[in-house]
Design a protein around this motif. Sequence first.
Motif, PDB file in Angstrom:
ATOM      1  N   LEU A 166      27.592 -22.625  -0.698  1.00 43.06           N
ATOM      2  CA  LEU A 166      29.031 -22.834  -0.856  1.00 43.06           C
ATOM      3  C   LEU A 166      29.498 -22.683  -2.299  1.00 43.06           C
ATOM      4  O   LEU A 166      30.576 -22.118  -2.547  1.00 43.06           O
ATOM      5  N   LEU A 187      29.924 -27.749   3.775  1.00 43.17           N
ATOM      6  CA  LEU A 187      31.286 -27.485   4.238  1.00 43.17           C
ATOM      7  C   LEU A 187      31.901 -28.720   4.885  1.00 43.17           C
ATOM      8  O   LEU A 187      33.104 -28.973   4.765  1.00 43.17           O
ATOM      9  N   THR A 225      24.441 -25.319   3.962  1.00 41.24           N
ATOM     10  CA  THR A 225      25.789 -24.814   3.688  1.00 41.24           C
ATOM     11  C   THR A 225      26.791 -25.410   4.666  1.00 41.24           C
ATOM     12  O   THR A 225      27.891 -25.821   4.283  1.00 41.24           O
ATOM     13  N   SER A 257      22.604 -25.026  -0.235  1.00 41.25           N
ATOM     14  CA  SER A 257      23.963 -24.613   0.119  1.00 41.25           C
ATOM     15  C   SER A 257      24.418 -23.480  -0.793  1.00 41.25           C
ATOM     16  O   SER A 257      24.289 -23.574  -2.014  1.00 41.25           O
TER      17      SER A 257
END
Length: 554
Positions: A448, A433, A429, A446
């Motif tokens: 996200l 980012l 993650t 991830s």
Amino acid sequence: MMMNRKIYSYLLAGLLSGVTFSTLGQNLDSVKRKRPNIVFIFSDDHAYQAISAYGSTLAQTPNIDRIAKEGVILKNQLVTNSICGPSRATLLTGKYSHKNGFKTNENPNFDLNQTIFTRELQKAGYNTAWVGKWHLGTLPTEALNYFNILPGQGHYYNPDFIHNNGDTVRHEGYVTDIITSFAKDFIEQQDADKPFFLVVGHKATHREWMPDIQDLGAFDNIDFPIPATFYDDYEDREAAKDQDMTIDKTMVLRQDLKVEQVFNPNKEQAQELKQQLIEKWFGGKELTASQSKALEAHVKGRYTPEQEKALSDYYGKISKEFAEKKLDGKELVEWKYQRYLKDYLSTAKSLDRNIGELLDYLDESGLAENTVVIYASDQGFYLGEHGWFDKRFIYEESLKTPFVLRYPGVVKPGSDLQDLILNIDWAPTVLDLAGATIPRDIQGNSFLPLLVNNQDSVQWRDAGYYHYYEFPQPHHVHPHFGIRTDRYKLVRFYGELNTWELFDLQKDPNELSNVIDHPDYRAVLESLRDRLQELIQTYEDKEAERVLRAASEI
């Protein structure tokens, strides 16, 4: 399965170059962003039950709450091995303990010759740093651009720090304040044109829960409610019955609760205390050279005269009151519980205050708008539930850990995430980012996409896998592995014990009733066993596979 990583990387790359993708949600429309700075505040043993953003009524944590209010709070953030060093190894690698090689705190050194996500950040142009508690033995010389870390567990007062130039320096003051100061110093020295990633690794709230002087007695006027499971009899749960981590029998009056504590002991007093802790913490067994050295440092006085006086005055008063009460039985264990919580929460008070100081610094320096701030603990912790302190078990209080994240303009303020997130997901993650490449050997994913998309549109895991190893000392928690879904938990203890446990978390959130043999759960049990075996194979956990095969359970 979740969104294909490559597809999402293309979307994120487009975002970072200023291209708008309506599928990413309204918060990202027409936003051109630089790569964000990332500050990962990582505490030790801070229970979600002690954080007001998670509904705690024990104490207020306004600064952790602020991150949650301005970003997202994860409600089902699980760890994969609830213990300090292994949790840090998982953060760095995005892999389970059996894959990264750091299964227990007894492991003296972490293998840095494997995929470490901070190296991937460096390749992506990030300046990387870690200040505070590291607890992985091996110095992170090649994995970070900068570090200033505590040796081992470190000390609450006047701690030593190992700098990346190799020097070990003692700094006068309280460890949480010092770590925050180092974090600000690092940020202040950064080039505005180059993003940075910083772990702020706090010692708090690790045992022996030593508050800052200004926080001594902060909760002395409060009588905390006894947890509903405090007097758990562990019926039908053999491993829970056999542990050594109760407030009643395990917690040490002098060292943990500071009753008759001598803060700058002479040589004889230090030796006496060391022998007590060898018996209590290590079962009287012979220590390794590193354990003996660490324990010597632990019992040796390191307080300034002013600190010694303040601590001796406060705990002297507590000791006098304790002696006068002449407690035993139920009254004694409940007194120990109250003292434990008062010191634990007072230690956490400084932690939250320092988080606020760092947030204010980011605001004042103009960095807040393009800085991701994460707060998490290395695992959960027991605050009297089941009569315990510490962690280790797959049960909820140690399995779940707090995690809040703020990313202005990207993550919607006041969001909450109910999906099952694992700490193997943290590294990918962060890489996501940063717009960095996620290595193929990372086992996590991830999350996200769950933060910036409509959550219902992203496929995610239906179960989290867990494996704990460290036995018998300390705390005599038997090795075990298992899975947790949104409703059920299936656990297999092995080694000296060979037992199964099954819990219906919807009907039994306190995990008091093992329904492994209940006829109504036969179909559920078969389904969970199949899913457990699938995850064991997916994550290539050969030890768990051997356990099941040896017992003809595959």
